[in-house]
Design an enzyme around this catalytic site. Structure first.
Site, PDB file in Angstrom:
ATOM      1  N   HIS A 137      73.115 -13.407  93.340  1.00  0.00           N
ATOM      2  CA  HIS A 137      73.885 -12.546  92.439  1.00  0.00           C
ATOM      3  C   HIS A 137      75.122 -11.995  93.129  1.00  0.00           C
ATOM      4  O   HIS A 137      75.356 -12.217  94.327  1.00  0.00           O
ATOM      5  CB  HIS A 137      72.998 -11.401  91.926  1.00  0.00           C
ATOM      6  CG  HIS A 137      72.341 -10.601  93.023  1.00  0.00           C
ATOM      7  ND1 HIS A 137      72.974  -9.567  93.664  1.00  0.00           N
ATOM      8  CD2 HIS A 137      71.105 -10.694  93.590  1.00  0.00           C
ATOM      9  CE1 HIS A 137      72.159  -9.040  94.574  1.00  0.00           C
ATOM     10  NE2 HIS A 137      71.016  -9.706  94.554  1.00  0.00           N
ATOM     11  N   CYS A 158      68.439  -9.406  96.691  1.00  0.00           N
ATOM     12  CA  CYS A 158      68.032 -10.712  97.204  1.00  0.00           C
ATOM     13  C   CYS A 158      69.183 -11.318  98.003  1.00  0.00           C
ATOM     14  O   CYS A 158      69.451 -10.915  99.113  1.00  0.00           O
ATOM     15  CB  CYS A 158      67.630 -11.613  96.042  1.00  0.00           C
ATOM     16  SG  CYS A 158      66.017 -11.218  95.323  1.00  0.00           S
TER      17      CYS A 158
END
Length: 243
Positions: free
Chosen positions: A182, A198
């Site tokens: 992301h 993440c």
């Protein structure tokens, strides 16, 4: 022989002492802290990280004036047996590679959050989202209730959303691994290990990667310099199902 009196010498000696003292102070001053200029980026690189006014939420430019060039998107030689179009994430080196033809790859600098260390091996891009909504996991809320409790119901899309303008969701078969690639609202974190999230990229980089990879793109995640697994063997296309 003519001898000069102290009265005669005192003036020139004092003047010499003052000059030497001034030079010494100047030397000390010049050895103090200096302002170190950041890296100089060419106009094409600056343009790649420029504003994106046509986005759903107009995206400002990312300030890369102090960013080490190695963390910026670039094409590099990359030896791998993975087929072109595969994403390889090296969490230890803080790089994401998009494999290309002829031994090359597009390399992106990444920040690695705690959740980014909890999965290794082969997966696929099971879902893609533009300007996604973000909801903290139950573990995150339990671990840091003061931070994540107020947003337990989720954060709407926007510039302050932790996922940024795009997100790629990794699946094993039809199972969500909870591993995400992301954007970020914290561009300073690229190239670093961070406490949450993440795999994060600069916002302009996740937009670029998102446009290049379709759903079901194979992804290899390497942890601690592990040997490269084979996407074809571990996650063959015929086993991929829609989530």
């Amino acid at each position: 022989m003519t001898f000069l009196s102290w009265a005669t010498l005192r003036g020139p000696v004092r003047c010499c002492a003052l000059i030497c003292g001034a030079l010494a102070l100047s030397a000390c001053a010049s050895s103090g802290p200096r302002t170190v200029a950041g890296p100089v980026h060419d106009p094409a690189t600056l343009a790649r990280y420029g504003p994106a006014p046509d986005e759903r939420f107009p995206l400002p430019a990312t300030d890369i004036s102090k960013v080490d060039p190695r963390w910026l998107r670039q094409q590099v030689p990359y030896a791998t047996q993975e087929r072109p179009g595969t994403i390889v994430i090296d969490t230890r080196a803080r790089y994401l590679y998009l494999v290309q033809e002829n031994g090359m790859a597009l390399r992106y600098g990444i920040g690695v959050g705690k959740a980014g260390l909890e999965f290794a091996g082969a997966a696929r891009v099971g879902r893609k989202a533009e300007w996604p909504r973000w909801t903290p996991t139950r573990d995150m809320i339990a671990r840091e209730p003061e931070r994540y409790g107020p947003v337990a119901d989720g954060v709407p899309p926007g510039l302050e959303n932790p996922l940024g303008p795009r997100a790629l969701y990794l699946f094993e078969g039809n199972r969500d691994t909870l591993f995400r690639i992301h954007g970020t609202s914290e561009p300073w974190s690229i190239g670093k290990a961070v406490s949450s999230g993440c795999i994060r990229l600069f916002n302009q980089d996740i937009i670029d990667l998102y446009a290049r990879v379709p759903k079901d793109t194979p992804v290899i995640v390497l942890q601690d310099g592990a040997d490269l697994p084979t996407a074809d063997a571990d996650m063959s296309p015929r086993t991929w199902t829609d989530a």
